[in-house]
Structure formats: C-alpha cells, structure tokens
Design an enzyme around this catalytic site. Sequence first.
Site, PDB file in Angstrom:
ATOM      1  CE  LYS A 185      -3.810  -2.269   2.462  1.00 29.67           C
ATOM      2  NZ  LYS A 185      -3.079  -3.526   2.775  1.00 29.67           N
TER       3      LYS A 185
ATOM      4  CG  ASP B 111      -4.339  -2.304   6.253  1.00 24.59           C
ATOM      5  OD1 ASP B 111      -5.521  -2.469   5.915  1.00 24.59           O
ATOM      6  OD2 ASP B 111      -3.505  -3.227   6.274  1.00 24.59           O
TER       7      ASP B 111
ATOM      8  CB  CYS C 231      -7.336  -8.389   5.469  1.00 23.46           C
ATOM      9  SG  CYS C 231      -6.069  -8.720   6.708  1.00 23.46           S
TER      10      CYS C 231
END
Length: 466
Positions: free
Chosen positions: A240, A305, A359
């Site tokens: 990312k 994240d 995720c």
Amino acid sequence: MALYATAASVLAGVESRRGSIKGLVYASSFQNVKQLYALVCETQRYAAVLDAVIASAGLLRAEKKLRPHLAKVLVYELLLGKGFRGGGGRWKPLLDRHQARLKAELARLKVQRRVSRNEDLLQVGSRPGTASQVPRFVRVNTLKTSLDDAVDYFKRQGFSYQGRASSLEDARALRGRCFLLDPLLPELLVFPAQTDLHDHPLYRAGHLILQDKASCLPAALLAPPPGAHVIDACAAPGNKTSHLAALLKNQGKIFAFDLDAGRLASMATLLARAGVSCCELAEEDFLAVSPSDQRYRQVQYILLDPSCSGSGMPARQLEEPGAGTPSKARLQALAGFQRRALRHALTFPSLQRLVYSTCSLCQEENEDVVHDALQQNPGTFRLAPVLPSWPHRGLGTFPGAAHCLRASPETTLTGGFFVAVLERVEVPSSVPRAGAAAPEPTPSAAPRRKERRRPAMAPGAQRGKR
C-alpha cells in the site's frame, strides 16, 4: 539445503505457538521469503496427509536422525511439491531410498478415501474453495513503467490481452494466457487465478506489484495528490505504501511506521525495488507519534491499516489456525487497539481525509471501530460516500454505515476486506490544501488491443513516469 531446514524450524515454531508463519518467516533472515513462505504454508496445509503417509511408510523409524518437521517438509516436496530444489543436497539420497514406499502409501491413502486428486485428501476446511478462484491481480507500478508498456510486454510474451473487463464474469471466465484490465482501478491487470508471476522479470524489477484488488482500494480511495504529506500508520509489508508513492508520483512525503524491525527491513527492500523515493520509514509505534510534532503539520492524508484477525484472508487462516473464527477475547483485544489507533489518527490537526481498512470480516473490527470514532468526533468527521456501484456495502449497524465497503471472494471476486473513508467536515482554514478533494478512482483509457510496434521493454529499464 537451508530452505528445508529453515522451513522445518518455522513449522516447529508455529506448532509451539512461538508465532505465525509470516512472522517467523520474516524473522528467519532467509533470503527468498516468498519461496520459504509458500513451502511452509503448503506443508502446513497438507500436514495431516503427510503425517499419515510418513507413519504408514515407517520413515521416522527407519531414519532415526530425521526430525519430524523436517521429514514433513521433505516428503511434501517429494510427493506434492515441485521436486527438490537445487538438487536437494544431502536430503535427496535419503528420500530416494524411501521414495517408492512413500508414493505407494500416498496412493493407498487415496484409494482408502476414494479420491483421485491430492487436494481431495484435505479436510473440507483446508480445501481451496471460492477463494482459490480469485484472479491474480497485478498492479502496474507507474513509478517505473506505464500501463501501455506493461500490456505490450505481456503481449510480446504470448499473452492475449482482452481489453477492459465489463463485469466480474469476465474476470471469472479468464483462462490460460489471457488477461484483462480491471474495470474500476487504473493500472490494475487481471490474470487467471493460478497465474504465477513471482519469477516474472517485470515483477523482479519492480515494474509490477502482485496485490489483491481489495488491497489496492485503500490507497486508491485515499488518493493523495502529488506533493501531499501522508502517514501510513501501520505500513509493513509495504504494497500500500508503494501504491501511495505511485499516486504521489514520488512528490511529497510519506511517513511510514511499523514496530516490527524484520518486516520494516523487508519493506525497505520492496520500496527500493519499486523505485519509491518519497518515503521515510520509522520503527515506531504509531500511537506514540505526536500529532503536534512539526514534522507532521502538513499531513492531510492518513492510511490506517492496523493489525487485525485476518479473517477475510485465506492465507492468514492457513498460517494462523483459528484466524477464520477468532475468539471473543482476541477480537476484543484487536478492536481495542484499532479504536485507539483510529482515534489517535483523527487528532492530527491538518488531517483532511483518512482511510481505515482491515482484511477482517468481523463487525467488531470494522463497523464498530468506525462508529466509535465518529461518536468520539461528532460534527468533525463523516463517512465519505465512495464507489456507489460497489456491490458489497458495510453492515447496517449505524446510520451511514452503507458508505463503508466490504469485499469477499463471493461478492467481489477479491480477498475479504473492509474499507471506510473518513473526511473532515470542514478543512482547517489555516492549512493550505495540497489539492482538491480526493476523486473517485476512475478507469484510465484501456490500451488498444492492436499490437503496436515499439521496442520491447527491458526489465531493468525505466520508462517515463506517469
């Protein structure tokens, strides 16, 4: 070979709960991380089958100096893998002595269970299901090449370019050496599920990034303009981050934080290969970073994240037993960290836009965390409505949750993912904006299908940046 001894050591560490496969692989200092990770994951997946074959063949009784975990790795490579790599060293003669018996016991096991394929021997939970049909997504790294040049290179290798996909069914129907352009994300190519590009020259040269489509959404939706200052709060392993750098065109600054020194070292290698020059790495806890530090006074974009259960990722479920159904205590611990991290991120004074992603499929790590942050900042931040055509939305647990995105193999033909975009209701007047409000990802013009005559791109050469 060091590969097999290291793989056996990682397996032993996982079984004794010293860490996850990924963590132990990174800590091993083995040079080819992807090769080691794949070997350990596949050996673990077939562990019950391998144990049965080894026991029936009497391998450990005959070879008393052969340790169980090493035996499992070697037998996997002999019966189910790609064969001994680099000749197999001293292990190949040892296994050759037992090869016939081991193959016979594997065949006998198939007869007993009335199956014909190796993967049919797996337990139902370990069998490749819908997730195994997720296409191979390949992000073209525009810091080093262009979409047109990458497409041309594949065509010269005998791949058939099918143009831009118009639906999920186009991607689902891909076979052989055909590939498509993703209908939503620019510079994202789509190949059949089993396409292996780890040894491809463009991947090794950093021109391509192997990254799931859902994992590309956070940077694409954050969309920092060139020149912006960005924080990547929990950055490793770095895909990312490299995507952010490509969007910035290496202009501006990325402050990337991660506490794991091993993962950060691997990330530095990945970023160097990708041609990233605008990133400052720090082995630091994001929660300890002061929002009032003058270094971050121009940070208007944050990608968060954080560590999560990984319940949406089949690979994580394989490497961390129980990851698919995390315990309530583990979920509470993870969600507690995620809430603290998100609340902290929203205190950066110049922040305009933030993407929160995991995720995970668990509401506790997704909608609940976002709802908590919005309640802590009433009237200051709101959920931005993004990608209205995206088919899988956030759970309706609070008003506006449908602005969040979810992803899964079944609904979006990607890994399991959650993304929320938070934007400041009013941008602080004292802070000059780096650019206009972040746009939605829009497809770039699809390269023509007609073959054009231009020199083939050398894997090590760089084209002009886009």
